[in-house]
Design a protein around this motif. Sequence first.
Motif, PDB file in Angstrom:
ATOM      1  N   ALA A  63       0.797  -1.215   0.000  1.00 31.08           N
ATOM      2  CA  ALA A  63       0.000   0.000   0.000  1.00 31.08           C
ATOM      3  C   ALA A  63       0.838   1.277   0.000  1.00 31.08           C
ATOM      4  O   ALA A  63       0.473   2.270   0.634  1.00 31.08           O
ATOM      5  CB  ALA A  63      -0.955  -0.021   1.183  1.00 31.08           C
ATOM      6  N   PHE A  64       1.985   1.246  -0.655  1.00 31.15           N
ATOM      7  CA  PHE A  64       2.811   2.456  -0.746  1.00 31.15           C
ATOM      8  C   PHE A  64       3.769   2.320  -1.912  1.00 31.15           C
ATOM      9  O   PHE A  64       4.045   1.217  -2.379  1.00 31.15           O
ATOM     10  CB  PHE A  64       3.606   2.688   0.540  1.00 31.15           C
TER      11      PHE A  64
ATOM     12  N   ASP B  21     -16.141   3.180  -0.031  1.00 32.04           N
ATOM     13  CA  ASP B  21     -16.526   4.598  -0.038  1.00 32.04           C
ATOM     14  C   ASP B  21     -16.343   5.230   1.335  1.00 32.04           C
ATOM     15  O   ASP B  21     -15.892   6.368   1.452  1.00 32.04           O
ATOM     16  CB  ASP B  21     -18.005   4.744  -0.440  1.00 32.04           C
ATOM     17  N   GLU B  22     -16.725   4.475   2.371  1.00 31.19           N
ATOM     18  CA  GLU B  22     -16.555   4.984   3.740  1.00 31.19           C
ATOM     19  C   GLU B  22     -15.069   5.204   4.029  1.00 31.19           C
ATOM     20  O   GLU B  22     -14.683   6.209   4.619  1.00 31.19           O
ATOM     21  CB  GLU B  22     -17.127   3.983   4.758  1.00 31.19           C
TER      22      GLU B  22
ATOM     23  N   ASN C 178      -4.308   0.444  -3.405  1.00 28.55           N
ATOM     24  CA  ASN C 178      -3.871  -0.577  -2.453  1.00 28.55           C
ATOM     25  C   ASN C 178      -4.062  -0.145  -0.998  1.00 28.55           C
ATOM     26  O   ASN C 178      -4.193  -0.989  -0.108  1.00 28.55           O
ATOM     27  CB  ASN C 178      -2.407  -0.939  -2.703  1.00 28.55           C
ATOM     28  N   ILE C 179      -4.078   1.160  -0.775  1.00 21.67           N
ATOM     29  CA  ILE C 179      -4.275   1.656   0.597  1.00 21.67           C
ATOM     30  C   ILE C 179      -5.679   1.283   1.087  1.00 21.67           C
ATOM     31  O   ILE C 179      -5.849   0.791   2.214  1.00 21.67           O
ATOM     32  CB  ILE C 179      -4.074   3.193   0.661  1.00 21.67           C
ATOM     33  N   VAL C 180      -6.676   1.485   0.242  1.00 19.69           N
ATOM     34  CA  VAL C 180      -8.057   1.211   0.664  1.00 19.69           C
ATOM     35  C   VAL C 180      -8.239  -0.270   1.026  1.00 19.69           C
ATOM     36  O   VAL C 180      -8.728  -0.575   2.127  1.00 19.69           O
ATOM     37  CB  VAL C 180      -9.076   1.712  -0.393  1.00 19.69           C
TER      38      VAL C 180
ATOM     39  N   GLU D 134      -8.991  -4.632   4.982  1.00 19.38           N
ATOM     40  CA  GLU D 134      -8.594  -5.945   5.520  1.00 19.38           C
ATOM     41  C   GLU D 134      -8.646  -5.924   7.052  1.00 19.38           C
ATOM     42  O   GLU D 134      -9.228  -6.791   7.686  1.00 19.38           O
ATOM     43  CB  GLU D 134      -7.174  -6.265   5.023  1.00 19.38           C
ATOM     44  N   LEU D 135      -8.043  -4.880   7.640  1.00 15.86           N
ATOM     45  CA  LEU D 135      -8.017  -4.821   9.099  1.00 15.86           C
ATOM     46  C   LEU D 135      -9.403  -4.479   9.663  1.00 15.86           C
ATOM     47  O   LEU D 135      -9.787  -4.982  10.728  1.00 15.86           O
ATOM     48  CB  LEU D 135      -6.986  -3.799   9.580  1.00 15.86           C
TER      49      LEU D 135
END
Lengths: 329, 173
Positions: free
Chosen positions: B97-98, B144-145, B162-164, B169-170
């Motif tokens: 995610a980066f 969206d949230e 990838n960040i979303v 996931e968590l």
Amino acid sequence: MRPFRYARADDVRGAVALLAEAPAGAYLAGGTNLVDLMKLDVATPELLVDVRRLTSDRVEELPDGGILIGAATPNSDLAAHPLLRGRYPVLSQALLSGASGQLRNLATAGGNLLQRTRCVYFQNVTTPCNKRTPGTGCSAIDGHHRELAVLGTSPECIATHPSDFAVALAALDATVHTEGPGGGRRIPMTELHRLPDGEPDRDTVLAHGELITAIEVPPLAFATRSHYRKVRDRASYAFALVSVAAAIDVADGTVRDVRIALGGVAHKPWRASHAEELLRGGPALEDRFRAAAEAELAEARPLPGNAFKVPLARNTLTRTLLDLVDGPA
Amino acid sequence: MDVEVSLRVDGTAHRVTVDIRTTLLDALRERLGNTSPKKGCDHGQCGACTILLDGRRVNSCLALAVAHDGAEIVTAAGLAADGELHPMQRCFIQYDAFQCGYCTPGQIVSAVAMLREAEAGWPSAVTADGVAAGDGGRTGLDADEIRERMSGNLCRCAAYANIVPAIQELARR
Ligand SMILES: Cc1cc2nc3c(=O)[nH]c(=O)nc-3n(C[C@H](O)[C@H](O)[C@H](O)COP(=O)(O)OP(=O)(O)OC[C@H]3O[C@@H](n4cnc5c(N)ncnc54)[C@H](O)[C@@H]3O)c2cc1C
Ligand code: SF4
Ligand code: FES
Ligand code: FES
């Protein structure tokens, strides 16, 4: 940033006394606007009186069914508060549409109302600006003014007030409680901010050192059906091009009562009293909503770069009322 | 003019003398050697400087140190307790995610606090029936949230795709 002195007071009187003696001083709350402007040398206070922990930081229910919001309440707590979400959804929605999660945690209710315009020339000390430096001229009128005002403008300044929360409060007839060197007073939200005429450097009617202690929202049963609609250049984390705060009471197809305020169009939250008058007692129909919006905007004096705001405001107002009447979108 | 402030940072108490104009971001980076919060814009517009201040996510570039004397601060570095990565940090690695990583510490701190906010029932601007609900907790957070609640963290490399999912996931666990 210029150096400054920093002070805290034990109580409201003490804070007011500190600023009364410092003509170039300012109150500091969350700092999300003031510290930003200090970095830009737009604000150069010689004394900061920290009021973030001074006034109430919570929402109280009043005996008449209204609410009292402490000036130091963070915007995030306010937006999540059950009394706002249940009785005045328009307030929660306005707050949640503003800034970001991080900023709302720092920003306070009082500071939100007194944030300065986002006009790019106001924020840039190398350009003329009557609001920042009276008498130097307005760079926006012949320059970049896409975001700026179309209603109540003056040849001296066409800035808009950037707060979303203030627009929703103006629609709800809220009042601001203040404490100043001359004592306390209550100012209707619609009269807190002024139009730029004559003194474009003055955003509000507050005197130097006058502290906002609380915001009172009167009861309004039909505000449970209220909505804040914000139109902007990106889906989130952007200031309004145009926004509408509205609440409407419809029975048997007739508008019994209505409250409307517009944001992003003027130097102050623009209460659409004319449109309200036209709507009261009439049928709750789309063409009536549009006609009322058009009548409210008849006195708009847009410039080439922001003429789009007039039809945008008309359409946003019409759509907001329709959504309220037709049930949740 | 100098002032002395006490800050508890990632569990360690510090007393530090700073120029009165110093922000929490500069106090952390320049005086306490904690470079995990980043300076992106220095004007509250990007979220790279996000820290937990007394448990809440804030932009440390707009908070004056003198106004937060005695504060408890957690940075992205402090989320990894005893050398163990925080689950959010592991999710960011798992989902790649980066890219350059500059926004990442701010994204991770912000995401950790954002899930707590959702758990506490805070609504967002996109919460389904406006704001009346919003008590879905964190498991109900759709993309969206997450995008709305994370809109205060910009990624110049646009690693959002990838960040979303990393945050989602968590959120689901
Ligand atoms: C990137 C960014 C995006 C933003 N987007 C939005 C948006 O979309 N919508 C929106 O509405 N806002 C937005 N904001 C503005 C934000 O909401 C305000 O900065 C914030 O609400 C100000 O509150 P504060 O407590 O931090 O005020 P401060 O910055 O501390 O103070 C602001 C002003 O109010 C005065 N003041 C503070 N408290 C009092 C008081 N009790 N009595 C008298 N005077 C007082 C101060 O002297 C100062 O002049 C944004 C800000 C940033 C940085
Ligand atoms: S519109 Fe107002 S704030 Fe903007 S440059 Fe003109 S005078 Fe300054
Ligand atoms: S560095 Fe603080 S928000 Fe960009
Ligand atoms: S990974 Fe490069 S800025 Fe986000």
